[in-house]
Design an enzyme around this catalytic site. Structure first.
Site, mmCIF file in Angstrom:
data_model
loop_
_atom_site.group_PDB
_atom_site.id
_atom_site.type_symbol
_atom_site.label_atom_id
_atom_site.label_comp_id
_atom_site.label_asym_id
_atom_site.label_seq_id
_atom_site.Cartn_x
_atom_site.Cartn_y
_atom_site.Cartn_z
ATOM 1 N N HIS A 161 13.095 0.188 -3.606
ATOM 2 C CA HIS A 161 13.408 1.589 -3.026
ATOM 3 C C HIS A 161 14.176 1.480 -1.966
ATOM 4 O O HIS A 161 14.694 2.310 -1.281
ATOM 5 C CB HIS A 161 11.975 2.022 -2.348
ATOM 6 C CG HIS A 161 10.846 2.280 -3.208
ATOM 7 N ND1 HIS A 161 11.113 3.281 -4.268
ATOM 8 C CD2 HIS A 161 9.507 1.913 -3.391
ATOM 9 C CE1 HIS A 161 9.883 3.609 -4.909
ATOM 10 N NE2 HIS A 161 9.037 2.686 -4.398
ATOM 11 N N ASP A 196 7.599 0.017 -12.600
ATOM 12 C CA ASP A 196 6.784 0.438 -11.641
ATOM 13 C C ASP A 196 6.197 1.560 -11.470
ATOM 14 O O ASP A 196 6.794 2.519 -12.192
ATOM 15 C CB ASP A 196 7.510 0.134 -10.320
ATOM 16 C CG ASP A 196 6.675 0.155 -9.019
ATOM 17 O OD1 ASP A 196 6.442 -0.674 -8.492
ATOM 18 O OD2 ASP A 196 6.417 1.266 -8.452
ATOM 19 N N HIS A 198 6.328 3.849 -9.356
ATOM 20 C CA HIS A 198 7.233 4.688 -8.523
ATOM 21 C C HIS A 198 8.626 4.550 -9.168
ATOM 22 O O HIS A 198 8.878 3.579 -9.473
ATOM 23 C CB HIS A 198 7.229 4.379 -7.095
ATOM 24 C CG HIS A 198 5.785 4.421 -6.476
ATOM 25 N ND1 HIS A 198 4.967 3.432 -6.214
ATOM 26 C CD2 HIS A 198 5.149 5.493 -6.150
ATOM 27 C CE1 HIS A 198 3.852 3.583 -5.876
ATOM 28 N NE2 HIS A 198 4.002 5.135 -5.520
#
Length: 344
Positions: A161, A196, A198
């Protein structure tokens, strides 16, 4: 499979986690890595320490201002007598604000995407150690490309991220992006497959205009799930990178079979791209019992996913990302690695 790990991950021990309008018990904690290590040792894996790679690899991905921010912000925050033991933002630049402020509060907001990446007194040291883990795994795989080697980098804090100039989503240095860029010194084409729960928004952002790093992400539909503002199927890259980004969102609570179906789409794309090295952003938070509640992959399902990826027969680096059910992390990582090894 070579396993790389550093106990220095524990130098990042966040006390704050904000989600859905309230503060909660932190999920991205040292116990995550400890659970993974215990599972791997129990399965008989040998674990080695990382080498030191210095600042050059991370400087090839992240901006100088951002790296300076990560390294110095906690000490400057304390010197400015700001409240709390961790550095946290209270404002971010919105759609109509783009200037870089000179004050420390504005600086923190400028270099973070959300409130879920608190910076503690030794977070920087932990982030460097995590990045060295990813680079050591990459160096090993690059040492004999014809040997189709594989390695697992037990990275913590995670990285996917983190943008080139922003922390967020528990992430500070984008380990897999830095490792992929490092690999590009040796090979021509690199692919990143993110499994993942996300969307890997930071990784996508870093390589969005490039054709030499193909980014693919399978994740829970972001319509009402972090990171909300990216991860949609229409995001295909821009400029030279148009067509070199592929998002494969899944409906919430999708289980093993649905995940495998979308994974086949990724396999087709990867075979067509024919990368020299494959990187896997290995989130275990797609697990059916994960507290962040997105998808419903089983422990056995992780083994199936890994086996299918291994059938590509590519030099492969597994880079740990999310996964927050500490009671099952050991079983899930051993299922993934054993599934990968059996298929090779």
């Amino acid at each position: 499979m070579k396993i790389i790990y550093s106990p220095d991950h524990a130098k990042h021990d966040p006390k704050t986690y904000f989600k859905g309008g309230a503060f909660h018990e932190p999920q991205e904690v040292p116990g995550r890595a400890e659970a993974l290590v215990q599972g791997l040792k129990g399965a008989g894996h040998e674990i080695i320490a990382p080498a030191e790679f210095g600042p050059s690899p991370r400087a090839a991905v992240h901006t100088p201002g951002y790296l300076h921010f990560l390294e110095t912000i906690h000490a400057r925050w304390r010197a400015a007598q700001m409240g709390g033991e961790e550095v946290l933002p209270n404002i971010h630049p919105g759609r109509h604000m783009s200037s870089m402020p000179s004050g420390i509060v504005g600086e923190v907001g400028f270099y973070t995407t959300d409130i879920s990446a608190p910076v503690g007194p030794t977070t920087w040291e932990a982030a460097i150690a995590s990045n060295n883990v990813a680079l050591t795994a990459t160096d090993y795989v690059l040492s004999d490309l014809k040997g189709n080697l594989s390695a697992y980098a037990l990275c913590r804090p995670p990285g996917h991220h983190a943008f080139k100039d922003q922390a967020g989503g528990f992430c500070f240095l984008n380990n897999i992006a830095i490792a992929a860029e490092y690999a590009r010194r040796t090979v021509n084409r690199v692919a990143i497959l993110d499994v993942d729960v996300h969307h890997g928004n930071g990784t996508q952002g870093i390589f969005y205009d490039r054709a030499d790093v193909f980014t693919i992400s399978l994740h829970c539909d972001p319509t009402d799930f972090y990171p909300f503002f990216s991860g949609y199927a229409h995001e295909r890259g821009t400029g030279a990178g148009e067509g070199y980004n592929l998002n494969l969102p899944l409906a919430p609570e999708s289980a093993d079979d649905a995940f495998m179906t979308r994974l086949e789409e990724a396999m087709v794309a990867l075979r067509a791209y024919a990368p020299d090295v494959l990187f896997i952003a290995l989130g275990l938070d797609a697990f059916e019992g994960d507290p962040l509640i997105g998808l419903s992959v089983t422990t056995e399902g992780f083994g199936r996913i890994a086996a299918r990826i291994a059938q590509l027969n590519l030099p492969t680096v597994l880079v740990q990302e999310g996964g927050y059910n500490r009671d099952f992390l050991g079983a899930n990582i051993t299922s993934f690695i054993s599934g990968f090894e059996r298929a090779r």
